[in-house]
Design an enzyme around this catalytic site. Structure first.
Site, mmCIF file in Angstrom:
data_model
loop_
_atom_site.group_PDB
_atom_site.id
_atom_site.type_symbol
_atom_site.label_atom_id
_atom_site.label_comp_id
_atom_site.label_asym_id
_atom_site.label_seq_id
_atom_site.Cartn_x
_atom_site.Cartn_y
_atom_site.Cartn_z
ATOM 1 C CB ILE A 19 -0.931 -0.213 1.033
ATOM 2 C CG1 ILE A 19 -2.008 -1.222 1.135
ATOM 3 C CG2 ILE A 19 -1.771 1.340 1.329
ATOM 4 C CD1 ILE A 19 -2.563 -1.241 2.462
ATOM 5 N N GLY A 169 -3.755 5.045 7.146
ATOM 6 C CA GLY A 169 -2.480 4.582 7.918
ATOM 7 C C GLY A 169 -1.285 4.829 7.210
ATOM 8 C CG ASP A 170 -0.194 1.435 5.158
ATOM 9 O OD1 ASP A 170 1.280 0.895 5.578
ATOM 10 O OD2 ASP A 170 -1.004 0.487 5.283
ATOM 11 C CB SER A 171 -4.043 6.445 2.161
ATOM 12 O OG SER A 171 -4.645 5.196 1.533
ATOM 13 C CB ALA A 174 1.226 6.896 0.393
#
Length: 398
Positions: A19, A169-171, A174
């Protein structure tokens, strides 16, 4: 349109899976960057098999990997590592989301690659960053959300913390990676600076979104708790249930909006109450205000509630599920629901490009590719002959 893409000519190498790293490069690719995604020859990015599959491929994949070139390399083999070094020597940006130290073990760390290409920018996304006592810990988005403070304040006060229904959280990490890459690119290209690496820790990216929780704790020792659907300390802003059992979000927390809403629902007394003219006064009477609004909403069906509030210019909305989104006229007008044809002739809906640039908008040039679809093309640009590639493939390097 392709010629006007704002990142046209920017070369990016993606070394990552799932992700955070891939979402970062997805956005760069959507605006014209030439992204070469490195995948393992044995199955590729695990996201190819995540969530709902069509003919064995994740529907998520078609969005997450759009506009990218898939190249298969076994990074544990020295010849594959050399190919990455050759790609990085010509690249503007490398994006990776391995655990700190993994790339160094393969001879692909920052020191090695920046020595080959002093203009290189490397975006390094990890759970805890490249330094500090936790750097070697495993850290997915869920861990970043937890240690960054988001999970603690999410949910109802009498229940355990819950998660947002996507990998937020990943986004968030990113997006910080994209911002860092573009700032570094600007510094290099406009200010005459050198290349540099961008260190994004998932927990820090989440923590960066936590509004006033730190200064409130530092000044008053106040620990913000879970508050359900309301926005703590900002009144009124909550979710309410209509007579037909639908959910509506109402944000009437600005002073003038609060007055308009109270007037619209027949409570001019509250609209004119000087004690409620500002947010601090409304916070002191939160329970009273919430009951007034909740009772009014519960007495009417959703369409009536939304019509009254729209006429009064009060921000409000039904809580959409994905079916609502696909049917919505505004989504359609903004070209946020796009359809693309798969190899078997079926269509897949993918989200439109965000943000929308007036002169150089992004676009989907192709959807997520088959594993290794661009290996021959990319290696050919590096000077590998068909015979050399066949030998590399035979030995499992590509």
């Amino acid at each position: 349109m392709t010629g006007s893409l704002p990142l046209r000519g920017v070369k990016v190498v993606e070394l990552g899976t799932l992700i955070a790293g891939p979402f970062c490069t997805r956005m760069l690719a959507e605006f014209g960057a030439d992204v070469v995604k490195i995948e393992s020859p044995r199955g590729g990015d695990p996201l190819r098999k995540w969530r709902k599959l069509h003919e064995g491929t994740s529907l998520w994949w078609y969005a997450q990997a759009r506009n990218k070139k898939s190249v298969t390399l076994d990074l544990k083999q020295s010849e594959a590592q050399e190919i990455v070094r050759r790609l990085a020597a010509e690249a503007d940006i490398v994006v990776e989301n391995f655990r700190p130290g993994a790339l160094e073990n393969w001879g692909l760390g920052w020191d090695r690659l920046s020595a080959l290409n002093p203009r290189l920018i490397m975006v390094r996304l990890s759970g805890f960053g490249q330094t500090g006592p936790y750097r070697d810990r495993a850290g997915f988005g869920a861990i970043g959300e937890s240690m960054g403070g988001l999970r603690y304040v999410t949910g109802h006060p009498d229940r355990p913390p819950v998660r947002v229904g996507v990998s937020i959280g990943d986004s968030i990490a990113a997006l910080h990676g994209v911002i860092g890459a573009l700032m570094a690119l600007h510094h290099r290209n406009v200010n005459g600076g050198r290349g540099q690496y961008v260190d994004v820790a998932l927990y820090e990216a989440v923590f960066n979104m936590m509004e006033s929780v730190l200064p409130e704790y530092g000044m008053f020792g106040y620990v913000r708790e879970r508050s359900g659907a309301s926005l703590p300390g900002i009144v009124p802003s909550n979710t309410y249930v209509t007579r037909d059992a639908r959910y509506v979000v109402i944000g009437a927390n600005a002073d003038s909006i609060f007055k308009r809403m109270m007037t619209a629902i027949g409570r001019s007394d509250l609209a004119q109450d000087p004690a409620l003219a500002h947010n601090d006064g409304r916070v002191a009477r939160t329970d009273e205000i919430e009951k007034v609004i909740g009772d009014w909403v519960a007495a009417h069906e959703l369409d009536h509630v939304l019509a009254v509030l729209e006429k009064a210019d009060v921000p409000s909305a039904k809580i959409y599920d994905i079916a609502d989104i696909v049917r919505d006229a505004h989504y359609a007008a903004r070209e946020m629901i796009r359809e693309f044809r798969l190899k078997d002739g079926k269509t897949v809906k993918l989200p439109g490009i965000v943000p929308k640039l007036s002169e150089t908008p992004g676009e989907t040039r192709w959807i997520g590719p088959d594993l290794g679809a661009h290996t021959a093309e990319v290696l050919g640009t590096l000077g590998y002959s068909a015979e050399q590639q066949a030998d590399l493939r035979r030995r499992g390097v590509i």
